[in-house]
Motif scaffolding. Structure first.
Motif, PDB file in Angstrom:
ATOM      1  N   TYR A   1     -11.254  -6.386  29.688  1.00 44.18           N
ATOM      2  CA  TYR A   1      -9.858  -6.523  29.258  1.00 44.18           C
ATOM      3  C   TYR A   1      -9.814  -7.150  27.874  1.00 44.18           C
TER       4      TYR A   1
ATOM      5  N   ASN B   1      -3.936  -9.988  30.084  1.00 40.57           N
ATOM      6  CA  ASN B   1      -3.968  -8.559  30.422  1.00 40.57           C
ATOM      7  C   ASN B   1      -4.739  -8.322  31.707  1.00 40.57           C
ATOM      8  N   LEU B   2      -5.741  -9.148  31.970  1.00 43.63           N
ATOM      9  CA  LEU B   2      -6.442  -9.092  33.253  1.00 43.63           C
ATOM     10  C   LEU B   2      -5.460  -9.363  34.392  1.00 43.63           C
TER      11      LEU B   2
ATOM     12  N   PRO C   1      -6.288  -2.756  31.496  1.00 49.62           N
ATOM     13  CA  PRO C   1      -7.674  -2.752  31.007  1.00 49.62           C
ATOM     14  C   PRO C   1      -7.773  -2.395  29.527  1.00 49.62           C
TER      15      PRO C   1
END
Length: 326
Positions: free
Chosen positions: A278, A283-284, A289
């Protein structure tokens, strides 16, 4: 579900929130990678706390945990990529059985190795061994310490956590962490305990330094003050308390295009417990991804290429509000 959808479904939106991507486009801006210098490793969501502000909803019952096989793949990636900084996080990384092995193998692969700790996870059975390991390998400790007010801290992190954190900081100081001339770096991270933005970092660091020294004799190197990211458990709390819309609008109203250059996602690659790459830990949390497709760390030849676009969402307003989140 993204944040704007959540607002619409709960009926809490007073006015539409401009998507972050649109805010960039309106100013002819793009968020792209620079040279990647930091490898961040999220070893899992298991944690001994269930903090209200956690963007990952980490806790005692989360099953996500990095396996020994994935840990070896991460080490191999670090060997062939040679990052300047390696950053181990979670959850509570101390609770993953492979963390000690990661520390031993990674400490020689980067000039700076960091671990993020909630402090209380360093207490208890066999935790003294972990502290000794951190000292032996000169690991920088980045410790979550939201407030020097016991009531505020425990309301965010759980009853009794504040005193345990104080005790752990004293032990780390006794080992040399945070002390001048030892080279053992101890940094604190403070997050607001509610739906508001943090006090300016310099002002907060001075106050923390004064209070911790006077009341408990505790010293540290640096303090970082970050806004809470409206994801995970914190987003759920914002929804339940009716603060989500106002909090998002507050972040968006402070959007600072000048903060883009210093964003951590431009120079960092994040590896999840299952090996997926990521652009950052946020964003994780959103499961966005890197590059818009699931890439396993074992198949990555080296650091991401400069100029590659970074996945964005409305949570990115947190990192670009005011001075930014680096």
């Amino acid at each position: 579900m993204d944040l704007e959808q959540a607002l619409q479904e709960t009926g809490s939106a007073e006015r539409p929130l401009e998507p972050f991507g649109q805010a960039l486009a309106n100013q002819a801006l793009r968020l792209e990678r620079g040279k990647t210098t930091t490898l961040q490793i999220n070893v899992g969501l298991l944690c001994n706390q269930s903090c209200r502000h956690c963007h990952l909803s980490a806790g005692p019952h989360r099953p996500e945990s990095m396996s020994a096989l994935t840990a070896e793949a991460v080490v191999a990636y670090a060997e062939r990529s040679r990052f300047d900084v390696i950053d181990i996080t979670g959850g509570a990384p101390e609770l993953n059985p492979n963390t000690e092995r990661l520390i031993k193998k990674l400490s020689s692969l980067a000039p700076r190795l960091m671990i993020r700790s909630n402090l209380s996870a360093l207490e208890g059975q066999n935790r003294g061994e972990m502290m000794g390991l951190l000292k032996d390998h000169r690991v920088v400790i980045v410790a979550s310490f939201p407030s020097y007010n016991e009531g505020q801290a425990d309301s965010q992190r759980g009853r009794g956590v504040f005193q345990t954190s104080i005790d752990t900081l004293k032990k780390l100081n006794a080992m040399g962490y945070g002390q001048n001339g030892t080279g053992l770096e101890l940094n604190l991270v403070s997050n607001p305990t509610g739906a508001f933005l943090p006090t300016p970092q310099g002002q907060m660091e001075q106050r923390f330094r004064e209070v911790l020294k006077k009341r408990w004799g505790i010293v540290f190197n640096h303090l970082y003050s970050f806004a809470n990211v409206p994801l995970g458990r914190f987003r759920q709390w914002l929804l339940k308390s009716g603060n989500l819309d106002s909090y998002l609008q507050r972040l968006a109203s402070r959007f600072n295009p000048c903060a883009l250059d210093g964003l951590m996602c431009r120079t960092l690659v994040s590896v999840s417990w299952d090996g997926t790459l990521y652009d950052c830990d946020f964003n994780l949390a959103r499961d966005l991804p890197m590059g818009g497709k699931r890439t396993h760390v074992s198949s990555m030849e080296g650091p991401p290429e400069p100029g590659n676009p970074i996945a964005v969402g409305d949570h990115c307003y947190t990192c670009t509000a005011g001075a930014g989140f680096t």
